[in-house]
Scaffold this active site. Structure first.
Site, short mmCIF file in Angstrom:
data_model
loop_
_atom_site.label_atom_id
_atom_site.label_comp_id
_atom_site.label_asym_id
_atom_site.label_seq_id
_atom_site.Cartn_x
_atom_site.Cartn_y
_atom_site.Cartn_z
N LYS A 6 7.47 -1.40 6.51
CA LYS A 6 7.54 -0.14 5.79
C LYS A 6 8.82 -0.09 4.97
O LYS A 6 9.86 -0.61 5.38
CB LYS A 6 7.39 1.06 6.72
CG LYS A 6 8.27 1.11 7.92
CD LYS A 6 7.95 2.33 8.76
CE LYS A 6 8.75 2.32 10.04
NZ LYS A 6 8.60 3.50 10.86
N PHE A 43 -7.03 2.48 5.63
CA PHE A 43 -6.25 1.27 5.35
C PHE A 43 -6.63 0.10 6.25
O PHE A 43 -6.07 -0.98 6.12
CB PHE A 43 -4.73 1.52 5.39
CG PHE A 43 -4.21 2.18 6.64
CD1 PHE A 43 -4.10 1.48 7.82
CD2 PHE A 43 -3.79 3.50 6.61
CE1 PHE A 43 -3.59 2.07 8.96
CE2 PHE A 43 -3.28 4.11 7.75
CZ PHE A 43 -3.19 3.40 8.93
N GLU A 99 0.85 -1.19 0.00
CA GLU A 99 0.00 0.00 0.00
C GLU A 99 0.88 1.24 0.00
O GLU A 99 2.01 1.20 0.51
CB GLU A 99 -0.87 0.04 1.27
CG GLU A 99 -1.91 -1.04 1.34
CD GLU A 99 -2.73 -0.96 2.63
OE1 GLU A 99 -2.43 -0.12 3.50
OE2 GLU A 99 -3.68 -1.75 2.75
N LYS A 112 2.43 4.47 1.40
CA LYS A 112 2.63 5.00 2.75
C LYS A 112 2.47 6.52 2.67
O LYS A 112 3.35 7.22 2.18
CB LYS A 112 4.01 4.64 3.31
CG LYS A 112 4.18 5.09 4.77
CD LYS A 112 5.52 4.65 5.32
CE LYS A 112 5.62 4.78 6.84
NZ LYS A 112 5.42 6.10 7.37
N GLU A 137 -5.07 7.35 7.19
CA GLU A 137 -4.15 8.48 7.30
C GLU A 137 -4.87 9.73 6.79
O GLU A 137 -5.40 9.72 5.67
CB GLU A 137 -2.91 8.16 6.43
CG GLU A 137 -1.73 9.04 6.67
CD GLU A 137 -0.82 8.60 7.82
OE1 GLU A 137 -1.19 7.68 8.59
OE2 GLU A 137 0.25 9.20 7.96
N ARG A 188 4.59 -3.98 17.05
CA ARG A 188 5.39 -3.65 15.87
C ARG A 188 6.01 -4.96 15.39
O ARG A 188 6.89 -5.51 16.04
CB ARG A 188 6.48 -2.64 16.24
CG ARG A 188 7.21 -2.05 15.04
CD ARG A 188 8.36 -1.17 15.47
NE ARG A 188 7.98 0.11 16.02
CZ ARG A 188 7.56 1.16 15.31
NH1 ARG A 188 7.47 1.07 14.00
NH2 ARG A 188 7.26 2.29 15.91
N ARG A 235 -2.01 9.68 11.39
CA ARG A 235 -2.81 8.47 11.55
C ARG A 235 -4.05 8.79 12.39
O ARG A 235 -3.94 9.43 13.43
CB ARG A 235 -1.98 7.41 12.26
CG ARG A 235 -2.69 6.08 12.36
CD ARG A 235 -1.74 5.03 12.88
NE ARG A 235 -2.32 3.72 12.83
CZ ARG A 235 -1.61 2.61 12.75
NH1 ARG A 235 -0.30 2.67 12.71
NH2 ARG A 235 -2.19 1.43 12.72
N ARG A 252 -2.67 8.95 16.74
CA ARG A 252 -1.79 7.79 16.92
C ARG A 252 -1.50 7.56 18.40
O ARG A 252 -1.35 6.45 18.84
CB ARG A 252 -0.48 8.06 16.18
CG ARG A 252 0.49 6.92 16.17
CD ARG A 252 1.81 7.43 15.63
NE ARG A 252 2.78 6.36 15.44
CZ ARG A 252 3.36 5.69 16.40
NH1 ARG A 252 3.05 5.92 17.66
NH2 ARG A 252 4.25 4.76 16.11
P1 ATP Z 1 6.91 6.73 10.74
O1 ATP Z 1 7.74 7.52 11.70
O2 ATP Z 1 7.67 6.05 9.64
O3 ATP Z 1 5.67 7.43 10.29
P2 ATP Z 1 5.57 5.38 12.88
O4 ATP Z 1 6.44 4.94 14.00
O5 ATP Z 1 4.68 6.57 13.10
O6 ATP Z 1 6.42 5.50 11.56
P3 ATP Z 1 5.00 2.85 11.84
O7 ATP Z 1 4.06 1.80 12.25
O8 ATP Z 1 6.42 2.55 12.03
O9 ATP Z 1 4.60 4.20 12.55
O10 ATP Z 1 4.76 3.18 10.32
C1 ATP Z 1 3.48 3.16 9.82
C2 ATP Z 1 2.87 4.55 9.90
O11 ATP Z 1 2.71 5.00 8.57
C3 ATP Z 1 1.49 4.48 10.49
O12 ATP Z 1 1.50 4.77 11.87
C4 ATP Z 1 0.68 5.47 9.69
O13 ATP Z 1 0.61 6.72 10.34
C5 ATP Z 1 1.47 5.66 8.42
N1 ATP Z 1 0.83 5.10 7.20
C6 ATP Z 1 0.69 5.73 6.03
N2 ATP Z 1 0.13 4.94 5.11
C7 ATP Z 1 -0.12 3.75 5.71
C8 ATP Z 1 -0.69 2.53 5.27
N3 ATP Z 1 -1.11 2.35 4.03
N4 ATP Z 1 -0.79 1.52 6.17
C9 ATP Z 1 -0.36 1.66 7.42
N5 ATP Z 1 0.20 2.80 7.90
C10 ATP Z 1 0.32 3.84 7.05
#
Ligand code: ATP
Length: 637
Positions: free
Chosen positions: A439, A353, A262, A264, A314, A433, A269, A285
C-alpha cells in the site's frame, strides 16, 4: 504418560473438568501456562466434542462468521440464579455489588455439597453445549422465560465452579484470554508434539476461519488431513493484507518491474460468498456476517453470471453524483435498526479487487494476473448487473516509479486514500501481510507519519474536567508469533467528550481484575481490559523508552518503542480485531524508516554547511553538535 486430568476425561466428558481448567486459567498470568492448561484439556478431549470445547473456551458456540451471539442480560441471569438456588434477588444484588461479577455470585450461592448429593447426573460438555445452543437460538414471545428455565436447570445440576463459568459464559464475560493463536499453539503441541506445526494449522484456519473445524479434523484425522483443507464457499477466508512502502522507486524495485497498481478505496472490506443454492453472504474484514448491512449490494450481486463464487472488494458510500465518500459515511450503514433508511441515504458501491473461487474452481493459488482477468471476464458476461453498483477497482500495469506517482495523484483526485500495488505473479495468501501487495499513501512519502492502529489494554482515571472518567489509555501493539500485546504508549489527547463516553462504555464490559496473560507491560494503569478495542492514533515520532515493552531490546537493551506526542484521530477501528492491530514488526519498520529519513536529511544538510558558513559566518562546530544532539534519539539497529 497421561496426567490425572487426561485419565478422567478419557472416561467421561464431565463439564466439571473443563470448568476446573478454566479456574486454573483465570489464575495464571503466564501465557505459556495458559497454553499448557489448554494442551492438557485438548489432549484429553474426545474428537467428537473437541470443536465444542474449542468454541466454549473462547466464549463462543460457533465460529464468529455464523453470527450466533449468546448475550444474556445480567437481570435475566440473576432470575435464573434465583430460581436455581432459591436466593432472593436483593441478596443477589448485594453480592453482585460486593464482588462485581455475577459468576462469583453464582459460585457463592450455589452450594456444592447439596447439589452433588441431590443430583447424581453430572453435567457433560454435550449437555452444557446443547442447552446453551438452545438458549442462543430462542427468540420471540416467551423466549426470556424459556431462557431462564433452561439456564436454571443447568445451574441446578452444576457444582459451584461450573456455575461460575456457566454464568460468565452466558453473560459474555468468560474472558479466559484464549485467543485464536493460543488455541492453534495448543493444538499443535497436543496433537503433533511440535509447536512449529502451528503454521500448518494456521493455513487451514486461514482458509476456513473455523478453529473448531481445524481442531476436530486434526484430532480425528491428523495433520495430513489438515494440510489438504480446501476453501469452502460459505466459510470466509482470512484476508490477504498489504505491507507499506515509502517510495514508488522502492515499490518498483520490490516488484521486479511487474506490477499492477489499483486504487486504494476508503471504505469497508467485504468478502461475498454465493453458495450453489443462490444464497449470498457478506463478511467483514474481521469475518463477521454483515449481509444485512448491504442488502442493496446483495441484490446487485444476484446478477453475476456464476453459480458459486467468492469475491472480495471494498464497499464505498457514494454521494448523489456517484462520487466516493469517506469511510465514516459508510459506517452509518452499520446499524441494527433503520437499515432500509440508511441504505437510501448512503447508497454503496461494491468495488471488486479479487476472486477466490468460482464455479467449483479454487482460485487462491492462481496468479493475481489470472484472478484479475477472471474477475473482469465474469463481470463482463454478467449482462444485467448494475455497473455503477458492482464494478472492478480501477487498476493499471506500472513499470516505472513515475507511473505509480501519477496514478497516485489520479487516485487521490478521485477521493481514494492511495494505491495498492500488486505483484502480478502472486497467489492469494490468505491471512498473510506480505510484499505481494504494497500500500502506498501520500503520508508514507513525507515526514507526516502514517496512522497506527493500537489496542487499548488499560486506562487510568482522569483529573480536572475528566474526573470520574478515564483520562489516559494504555495502548499496545501486537506480536503475532507469541500472540502477545506489548505496550507502546499512553494516550490522552485527541478525544472529544463523546469519544471518551463511547470508549469508556465499551471498556466497562471488558474490565478484568488482573492484567491479561496476553499483555506484556511494565506500567500499571488503574484498570486493565481484555484486549479488544482498536483505535487509530497518529504520533510525531517513534522513540525508545525503558517503560514500554513493544520491541524490547530490539534496538537498545532494556528499551522498547514508544510514541512521541500520540493523538487519537477520532477513528475507532471497529473493523479490526485486536489481532489486526499494528504489529511490533511494523513499529520496527517505521522506526527504521524514520532513521533512514533522518540520515538522508542530515546528509543533505551537511552538504549545505560550508556554503552557509561562508554566507552567514555560522560556527560549524556548533551546527554539527546540534545535529548530533538530535541523532541520539534515533539509535540505529
Ligand atoms: P488500512 O488501515 O490502511 O486500511 P488494513 O490493515 O485494514 O489497512 P491492509 O491490508 O494493510 O489492511 O491494507 C489494505 C486494505 O485496503 C484492505 O484491507 C482493504 O480494505 C483496502 N483496500 C482498498 N482498495 C483496495 C484494493 N484495490 N486492493 C486491496 N485492498 C484494498
Amino acid at each position: 504418560m497421561l496426567s490425572d486430568l487426561q485419565v478422567l476425561l478419557v472416561f467421561s466428558l464431565d463439564f466439571k473438568i473443563i470448568a476446573d481448567a478454566y479456574e486454573k486459567m483465570t489464575k495464571t498470568s503466564s501465557r505459556i501456562e495458559l497454553t499448557n492448561i489448554l494442551v492438557d484439556v485438548l489432549k484429553a478431549t474426545d474428537s467428537s466434542v473437541i470443536a465444542k470445547v474449542a468454541y466454549l473456551t473462547q466464549g463462543k458456540l460457533y465460529p464468529d462468521f455464523e453470527g450466533v451471539v449468546l448475550g444474556m442480560a445480567e437481570k435475566t441471569v440473576a432470575k435464573a440464579l434465583e430460581r436455581a438456588y432459591g436466593a432472593k434477588l436483593p441478596e443477589i444484588q448485594v453480592l453482585l455489588r460486593k464482588t462485581g461479577d455475577l459468576g462469583d455470585v453464582a459460585s457463592i450461592i450455589s452450594n456444592d455439597k447439596v447439589q452433588q448429593a441431590l443430583f447424581s447426573e453430572k453435567l457433560t460438555v454435550e449437555k452444557v453445549y446443547s442447552t446453551l445452543d438452545a438458549i442462543a437460538k430462542s427468540f420471540g414471545v416467551g423466549s426470556i422465560e424459556a431462557r431462564i428455565t433452561r439456564l436454571a436447570a443447568l445451574l441446578t445440576a452444576a457444582s459451584n465452579v461450573e456455575a461460575k463459568f456457566l454464568t460468565r459464559f452466558v453473560t459474555g464475560k468468560l474472558r479466559l484470554g484464549v485467543a485464536d493463536y493460543t488455541v492453534l499453539d495448543a493444538l499443535a503441541i497436543a496433537f503433533t508434539g511440535n509447536k512449529e506445526n502451528r503454521k500448518k494449522l494456521e493455513k487451514a484456519y486461514n482458509l476456513t476461519s473455523d478453529l473448531g473445524f481445524v481442531a476436530q479434523l486434526l484430532s480425528s484425522k491428523g495433520l495430513a488431513a489438515v494440510n489438504s483443507v480446501k476453501v469452502t464457499v460459505g466459510k470466509p477466508i482470512r484476508p490477504m493484507l498489504a505491507e507499506r512502502m515509502e517510495s514508488s522507486e522502492a515499490i518498483i524495485q520490490q516488484m521486479g518491474g511487474d506490477a499492477v497498481a489499483e486504487y486504494k478505496l476508503d471504505g469497508e472490506r467485504v468478502q461475498a460468498h454465493r453458495t450453489g443454492d443462490g444464497q449470498i453472504s457478506l463478511f467483514s474484514r474481521r469475518l463477521e456476517k454483515i449481509t444485512s448491512h448491504y442488502q442493496d449490494i446483495v441484490l446487485s450481486l444476484k446478477s453475476i453470471r456464476a453459480k458459486e463464487f467468492i469475491v472480495e472488494g471494498e464497499a464505498v458510500a457514494l454521494d448523489k453524483e456517484g462520487k466516493y465518500l469517506p469511510f465514516q459515511e459508510l459506517m452509518h450503514r452499520r446499524r441494527k435498526y433503520g437499515v432500509e433508511e440508511a441504505m437510501k441515504k448512503y447508497p454503496a458501491s461494491f468495488n471488486l479487487f479479487d476472486i477466490l473461487f468460482v464455479d467449483g474452481k479454487e482460485m487462491i493459488d492462481e496468479t493475481y494476473a489470472k484472478r484479475r482477468s477472471t474477475l473482469e471476464e465474469m463481470l463482463a458476461r454478467s449482462k444485467g448487473i448494475d455497473r455503477l453498483k458492482v464494478l472492478v477497482v480501477p487498476g493499471r500495469k506500472v513499470t516505472d516509479p513515475e507511473q505509480i506517482d501519477s496514478m497516485l495523484q489520479e487516485a487521490l483526485a478521485a477521493g481514494c486514500e492511495g494505491l495498492v500495488v500488486k505483484d502480478v505473479r502472486s497467489p492469494y495468501r490468505a491471512g498473510a501481510r506480505e510484499f505481494a501487495w504494497i500500500k502506498f499513501k501520500p503520508e508514507y512519502r513525507s515526514n507526516v507519519r502514517d496512522t497506527l492502529d493500537l489496542v487499548i489494554v488499560g486506562a487510568s482515571h482522569g483529573m480536572g474536567r475528566r474526573a470520574g472518567r478515564y483520562g489516559t489509555f494504555l495502548l499496545a501493539a501486537y506480536d503475532k508469533d507469541h500472540d502477545i500485546f506489548h505496550t507502546t504508549t499512553k494516550i490522552g489527547t485527541g478525544f472529544t467528550d463523546r469519544d471518551l463516553e463511547n470508549i469508556s462504555k465499551t471498556l466497562q464490559k471488558l474490565k478484568i481484575l488482573e492484567k491479561s496473560p496476553r499483555v506484556n507491560a511494565k506500567v500499571s494503569p488503574d484498570e486493565w481490559f481484555e484486549p479488544s478495542v482498536v483505535i487509530e492514533v497518529i504520533a510525531s515520532e517513534i522513540t525508545l523508552s525503558p517503560i514500554y515493552t513493544a520491541g524490547l531490546g530490539l534496538i537498545r537493551p532494556e528499551s522498547g518503542f514508544a510514541l512521541r506526542f500520540p493523538k487519537f484521530t477520532g477513528k475507532i477501528r471497529t473493523d479490526k480485531a485486536p489481532e489486526d492491530a499494528t504489529t511490533v514488526q511494523e513499529l520496527l519498520e517505521m522506526y527504521q524508516k524514520q532513521v533512514r529519513q533522518f540520515r538522508a536529511e542530515t546528509e543533505s544538510k551537511a552538504q549545505e554547511v560550508p556554503q552557509m558558513e561562508k554566507k552567514e559566518g555560522v560556527n560549524r562546530g556548533e551546527q554539527i553538535s546540534k545535529k548530533k544532539s538530535k541523532i541520539t534519539r534515533l539509535v540505529l539497529p
